[in-house]
Design a protein around this motif. Structure first.
Motif, PDB file in Angstrom:
ATOM      1  N   GLY A  11       0.799  -1.220   0.000  1.00  0.00           N
ATOM      2  CA  GLY A  11       0.000   0.000   0.000  1.00  0.00           C
ATOM      3  C   GLY A  11       0.825   1.260   0.000  1.00  0.00           C
ATOM      4  N   LEU A  12       1.899   1.244   0.708  1.00  0.00           N
ATOM      5  CA  LEU A  12       2.706   2.438   0.864  1.00  0.00           C
ATOM      6  C   LEU A  12       3.420   2.769  -0.451  1.00  0.00           C
ATOM      7  CD1 LEU A  12       3.009   3.481   3.959  1.00  0.00           C
ATOM      8  CD2 LEU A  12       5.422   3.445   3.351  1.00  0.00           C
ATOM      9  N   ARG A  13       4.009   3.931  -0.437  1.00  0.00           N
ATOM     10  CA  ARG A  13       4.914   4.303  -1.525  1.00  0.00           C
ATOM     11  C   ARG A  13       4.307   3.979  -2.887  1.00  0.00           C
ATOM     12  NH1 ARG A  13       9.852   1.803  -1.463  1.00  0.00           N
ATOM     13  NH2 ARG A  13      11.671   2.746  -2.363  1.00  0.00           N
ATOM     14  N   LYS A  14       3.180   4.613  -3.123  1.00  0.00           N
ATOM     15  CA  LYS A  14       2.468   4.406  -4.378  1.00  0.00           C
ATOM     16  C   LYS A  14       3.326   4.755  -5.584  1.00  0.00           C
ATOM     17  CE  LYS A  14      -1.546   2.630  -4.800  1.00  0.00           C
ATOM     18  NZ  LYS A  14      -2.679   3.419  -4.351  1.00  0.00           N
ATOM     19  N   THR A  15       2.764   5.365  -6.526  1.00  0.00           N
ATOM     20  CA  THR A  15       3.583   5.719  -7.681  1.00  0.00           C
ATOM     21  C   THR A  15       3.604   7.226  -7.836  1.00  0.00           C
ATOM     22  OG1 THR A  15       1.670   5.097  -8.958  1.00  0.00           O
ATOM     23  CG2 THR A  15       3.496   3.571  -8.935  1.00  0.00           C
ATOM     24  N   CYS A  16       3.416   7.705  -9.029  1.00  0.00           N
ATOM     25  CA  CYS A  16       3.613   9.122  -9.315  1.00  0.00           C
ATOM     26  C   CYS A  16       2.870  10.068  -8.373  1.00  0.00           C
ATOM     27  CB  CYS A  16       3.193   9.419 -10.742  1.00  0.00           C
ATOM     28  SG  CYS A  16       4.162   8.511 -11.944  1.00  0.00           S
ATOM     29  N   SER A  17       1.617   9.767  -8.100  1.00  0.00           N
ATOM     30  CA  SER A  17       0.821  10.754  -7.384  1.00  0.00           C
ATOM     31  C   SER A  17       1.351  11.051  -5.984  1.00  0.00           C
ATOM     32  CB  SER A  17      -0.640  10.307  -7.315  1.00  0.00           C
ATOM     33  OG  SER A  17      -0.735   9.034  -6.732  1.00  0.00           O
ATOM     34  N   GLN A  18       2.109  10.122  -5.438  1.00  0.00           N
ATOM     35  CA  GLN A  18       2.660  10.389  -4.109  1.00  0.00           C
ATOM     36  C   GLN A  18       4.172  10.624  -4.100  1.00  0.00           C
ATOM     37  OE1 GLN A  18       0.616   7.128  -2.743  1.00  0.00           O
ATOM     38  NE2 GLN A  18      -1.132   8.477  -2.451  1.00  0.00           N
ATOM     39  N   CYS A  19       4.754  10.647  -5.253  1.00  0.00           N
ATOM     40  CA  CYS A  19       6.224  10.705  -5.329  1.00  0.00           C
ATOM     41  C   CYS A  19       6.697  12.128  -5.072  1.00  0.00           C
ATOM     42  CB  CYS A  19       6.699  10.239  -6.695  1.00  0.00           C
ATOM     43  SG  CYS A  19       8.484  10.243  -6.885  1.00  0.00           S
ATOM     44  N   ASN A  20       7.755  12.239  -4.298  1.00  0.00           N
ATOM     45  CA  ASN A  20       8.264  13.565  -3.964  1.00  0.00           C
ATOM     46  C   ASN A  20       9.175  14.135  -5.051  1.00  0.00           C
ATOM     47  OD1 ASN A  20      10.084  11.559  -3.450  1.00  0.00           O
ATOM     48  ND2 ASN A  20      11.004  12.569  -1.681  1.00  0.00           N
ATOM     49  N   LEU A  21       9.409  13.336  -6.073  1.00  0.00           N
ATOM     50  CA  LEU A  21      10.245  13.813  -7.170  1.00  0.00           C
ATOM     51  C   LEU A  21       9.395  14.381  -8.299  1.00  0.00           C
ATOM     52  CD1 LEU A  21      12.686  10.840  -7.181  1.00  0.00           C
ATOM     53  CD2 LEU A  21      13.219  13.172  -6.505  1.00  0.00           C
ATOM     54  N   PHE A  22       8.128  14.366  -8.007  1.00  0.00           N
ATOM     55  CA  PHE A  22       7.113  14.859  -8.920  1.00  0.00           C
ATOM     56  C   PHE A  22       7.586  15.951  -9.883  1.00  0.00           C
ATOM     57  CE2 PHE A  22       3.173  16.785 -10.158  1.00  0.00           C
ATOM     58  CZ  PHE A  22       2.318  15.707 -10.222  1.00  0.00           C
ATOM     59  N   GLU A  23       7.996  17.059  -9.330  1.00  0.00           N
ATOM     60  CA  GLU A  23       8.214  18.206 -10.207  1.00  0.00           C
ATOM     61  C   GLU A  23       9.514  18.136 -11.024  1.00  0.00           C
ATOM     62  OE1 GLU A  23      10.056  19.129  -6.352  1.00  0.00           O
ATOM     63  OE2 GLU A  23       8.078  18.429  -6.948  1.00  0.00           O
ATOM     64  N   LEU A  24      10.288  17.100 -10.800  1.00  0.00           N
ATOM     65  CA  LEU A  24      11.483  16.940 -11.618  1.00  0.00           C
ATOM     66  C   LEU A  24      11.229  15.966 -12.753  1.00  0.00           C
ATOM     67  CD1 LEU A  24      13.985  16.562  -8.686  1.00  0.00           C
ATOM     68  CD2 LEU A  24      13.929  18.467 -10.282  1.00  0.00           C
ATOM     69  N   CYS A  25      10.122  15.271 -12.671  1.00  0.00           N
ATOM     70  CA  CYS A  25       9.940  14.078 -13.467  1.00  0.00           C
ATOM     71  C   CYS A  25       8.871  14.282 -14.542  1.00  0.00           C
ATOM     72  CB  CYS A  25       9.560  12.941 -12.517  1.00  0.00           C
ATOM     73  SG  CYS A  25       9.624  11.301 -13.230  1.00  0.00           S
ATOM     74  N   PHE A  61      14.412  -1.968 -26.878  1.00  0.00           N
ATOM     75  CA  PHE A  61      13.805  -0.863 -26.149  1.00  0.00           C
ATOM     76  C   PHE A  61      12.339  -1.150 -25.851  1.00  0.00           C
ATOM     77  CE2 PHE A  61      11.149   2.959 -26.571  1.00  0.00           C
ATOM     78  CZ  PHE A  61      11.563   3.636 -25.447  1.00  0.00           C
ATOM     79  N   GLU A  62      11.982  -1.084 -24.583  1.00  0.00           N
ATOM     80  CA  GLU A  62      10.574  -1.271 -24.231  1.00  0.00           C
ATOM     81  C   GLU A  62      10.055  -0.207 -23.268  1.00  0.00           C
ATOM     82  OE1 GLU A  62      11.225  -5.349 -23.769  1.00  0.00           O
ATOM     83  OE2 GLU A  62      10.846  -5.236 -25.913  1.00  0.00           O
ATOM     84  N   ALA A  63      10.953   0.308 -22.459  1.00  0.00           N
ATOM     85  CA  ALA A  63      10.504   1.240 -21.430  1.00  0.00           C
ATOM     86  C   ALA A  63      11.513   2.361 -21.254  1.00  0.00           C
ATOM     87  CB  ALA A  63      10.335   0.505 -20.112  1.00  0.00           C
ATOM     88  N   ILE A  64      11.038   3.455 -20.689  1.00  0.00           N
ATOM     89  CA  ILE A  64      11.969   4.454 -20.204  1.00  0.00           C
ATOM     90  C   ILE A  64      11.946   4.388 -18.676  1.00  0.00           C
ATOM     91  CG2 ILE A  64      11.689   5.905 -22.232  1.00  0.00           C
ATOM     92  CD1 ILE A  64      10.019   7.783 -20.540  1.00  0.00           C
ATOM     93  N   TYR A  65      12.900   5.013 -18.049  1.00  0.00           N
ATOM     94  CA  TYR A  65      13.073   4.857 -16.619  1.00  0.00           C
ATOM     95  C   TYR A  65      13.197   6.207 -15.941  1.00  0.00           C
ATOM     96  CZ  TYR A  65      14.339   0.291 -18.477  1.00  0.00           C
ATOM     97  OH  TYR A  65      14.332  -0.892 -19.165  1.00  0.00           O
ATOM     98  N   ALA A  66      12.532   6.326 -14.814  1.00  0.00           N
ATOM     99  CA  ALA A  66      12.693   7.525 -13.997  1.00  0.00           C
ATOM    100  C   ALA A  66      13.466   7.112 -12.748  1.00  0.00           C
ATOM    101  CB  ALA A  66      11.340   8.100 -13.618  1.00  0.00           C
ATOM    102  N   ILE A  67      14.505   7.842 -12.435  1.00  0.00           N
ATOM    103  CA  ILE A  67      15.307   7.474 -11.268  1.00  0.00           C
ATOM    104  C   ILE A  67      14.599   7.905  -9.995  1.00  0.00           C
ATOM    105  CG2 ILE A  67      17.542   7.675 -10.130  1.00  0.00           C
ATOM    106  CD1 ILE A  67      18.730   8.401 -12.833  1.00  0.00           C
ATOM    107  N   ARG A  68      14.391   6.936  -9.120  1.00  0.00           N
ATOM    108  CA  ARG A  68      13.706   7.204  -7.856  1.00  0.00           C
ATOM    109  C   ARG A  68      14.732   7.475  -6.768  1.00  0.00           C
ATOM    110  NH1 ARG A  68       8.841   7.143  -6.335  1.00  0.00           N
ATOM    111  NH2 ARG A  68       7.849   6.061  -4.592  1.00  0.00           N
ATOM    112  N   THR A  69      15.706   6.609  -6.662  1.00  0.00           N
ATOM    113  CA  THR A  69      16.826   6.850  -5.751  1.00  0.00           C
ATOM    114  C   THR A  69      18.110   6.447  -6.456  1.00  0.00           C
ATOM    115  OG1 THR A  69      16.792   4.612  -4.823  1.00  0.00           O
ATOM    116  CG2 THR A  69      15.418   6.246  -3.730  1.00  0.00           C
ATOM    117  N   GLY A  70      19.200   7.103  -6.087  1.00  0.00           N
ATOM    118  CA  GLY A  70      20.498   6.747  -6.637  1.00  0.00           C
ATOM    119  C   GLY A  70      20.895   7.587  -7.835  1.00  0.00           C
ATOM    120  N   SER A  71      21.850   7.078  -8.592  1.00  0.00           N
ATOM    121  CA  SER A  71      22.332   7.821  -9.754  1.00  0.00           C
ATOM    122  C   SER A  71      22.980   6.879 -10.762  1.00  0.00           C
ATOM    123  CB  SER A  71      23.320   8.898  -9.321  1.00  0.00           C
ATOM    124  OG  SER A  71      24.338   8.354  -8.518  1.00  0.00           O
ATOM    125  N   PHE A  72      23.099   7.372 -11.971  1.00  0.00           N
ATOM    126  CA  PHE A  72      23.584   6.556 -13.085  1.00  0.00           C
ATOM    127  C   PHE A  72      24.570   7.336 -13.948  1.00  0.00           C
ATOM    128  CE2 PHE A  72      19.742   4.474 -11.825  1.00  0.00           C
ATOM    129  CZ  PHE A  72      19.880   3.141 -12.185  1.00  0.00           C
TER     130      PHE A  72
END
Lengths: 246, 246
Positions: A11-25, A61-72
């Motif tokens: 239940g916790l840590r839903k997806t976009c609507s609750q993500c704190n990286l919202f405005e960067l993503c 290629f099938e998906a794009i990725y948004a970084i939630r934590t960490g770096s690449f």
DNA sequence: CGTATCCTTGATTCGCTTCAACATTAGTGG
DNA sequence: CCACTAATGTTGAAGCGAATCAAGGATACG
């Protein structure tokens, strides 16, 4: 090694609507009424261990990725072994856009630390983008900004000298840390001197020397990967003030 | 290089559905049934004289442009006067994608010869892309390929030496001329040595010397802007065979 | 706690830039 | 159409910035 782990805590840590990286993503700029629908976008999350690839050149290629934590980092390898790092990505930034044009990825995306990404099915994204105007526009913006960013790097590589490049790099990192709520003046670089060098078109020794020189000048304090910026406008001046060389 | 001039009879010379650059441009990959609708896309055409800008840095972004005849360069200017050419564009290629992210253009687009572009209203494009699935996808592909192309340039600038860069440049031009039905081995470069140099991160003298050296080696014949490629695999070998330097 | 990785610093070399002079082409106006 | 001039391209010589080679030191990780 494929570790495609879905969300763990129930239940916790839903997806976009609750993500704190919202405005960067990707979801930024979308009407409130549409936000719940965004949660369809992220079909799963995936954890990537340090040094492991999120995807590799020629992976389909099938998906794009948004970084939630960490770096690449992303890099391109030439057949003779030469590596060019094409970018460093932080939380909220998007990976994988290179794959759309050819249906296969054209670079490697490697985690610089243990990281977590949101997997965004590209098919789904296109579908939703046709319905949610704001999503379409935001996605185009993300791609466009990537192009502009690349032009900046070309400027760097094509017409700046070693110390200017490093100064520009540090200021860019600083600005991006700040945008994420971290200190703009003190941070930890996850990449090695060699990776910085590859990105900037320099050898690691040159990067190291430039760091040392900045420290001698009192512009920064540097100890290995820990950086403290002491005079950011000193760095800024460096970029514009020096005479052209190339 | 003589451009493939389309039919000029009055009334004729419609837009996308009759354009011979079709498969290089945005409309590629769209269902036959949707093709007539594409003609809504191009609201007008615009002629640009040699050396004149199609748009400039900080011009507000409203449209993207497809090159119908002629060619362009894009460049970024640093405040201290340094110029970085970020690309050369030929017929069928798209200009202006840099503006989407910020709503203003972030580079200058200058005609290298008298040219003509199709003006594609960005608002209209987004609208149509929401309806025509193939258009949406093709547009994303165009943007993605631009990103990949930029990565290639970063590779060039970051990890190749002077002659490798020029060899890569010549092969790239050759391939693009060929894709447009022109000779792959003999062509006319519309840009100056200085512009090539800026693009490749080199001084014009270095470009000139490299041209001369290629000629001495029997790889090409060069007379000012006229180029004839004699041994294209010789150029190819040059790129991969040389030891790393950077 | 030991070892591989990463970083720093020095000495030397080399590729490209810089400076300079000249050649060629293109563009302009008489 | 030709003379004139500016812009562009070529080539040589010298200097410099970054690469290369080399050695030692710090750090992180298992």
């Amino acid at each position: 090694m494929k570790a495609t782990v879905p969300i763990t805590l129930p239940g916790l840590r839903k997806t976009c609507s609750q993500c704190n990286l919202f405005e960067l993503c990707i979801p930024f700029g979308i009407n409130n009424s549409d936000i719940p629908r965004l949660d369809e976008l992220v079909c799963m999350q995936r954890k990537i261990k340090r040094q492991q690839p999120l995807y590799r050149t020629n992976d389909s290629f099938e998906a794009i990725y948004a970084i939630r934590t960490g770096s690449f980092k992303t890099d391109v390898l030439l057949e003779d072994g030469r590596e060019q790092v094409t970018g460093f990505q932080m939380t909220g930034e998007i990976l994988g856009l290179d794959g759309i044009g050819t249906e296969v990825h054209t670079c490697n995306a490697i985690a610089l630390e243990d990281s977590e990404v949101c997997v965004i099915s590209y098919t789904k994204l296109e579908e939703l983008a046709r319905v949610i105007e704001g999503l379409q526009h935001q996605f185009h913006k993300v791609m466009s900004r990537e192009i502009v960013r690349d032009h900046g790097v070309m400027m760097l590589l094509g017409s700046m000298r070693a110390e200017e490049r490093l100064a520009a790099f540090l200021l860019n990192m600083s600005q991006r840390f700040a945008a994420r709520g971290f200190s703009a003046t003190e941070f930890y670089l996850r990449m090695t001197r060699e990776e910085i060098g590859s990105y900037l078109g320099l050898k690691l020794e040159t990067v190291s020397r430039a760091f040392s020189h900045f420290q001698e000048e009192g512009l920064i304090f540097v100890q290995q990967k820990h950086i403290r910026i002491l005079k950011s406008d000193g760095l800024r001046k460096l970029i514009l003030h020096q005479a052209s060389m190339r």
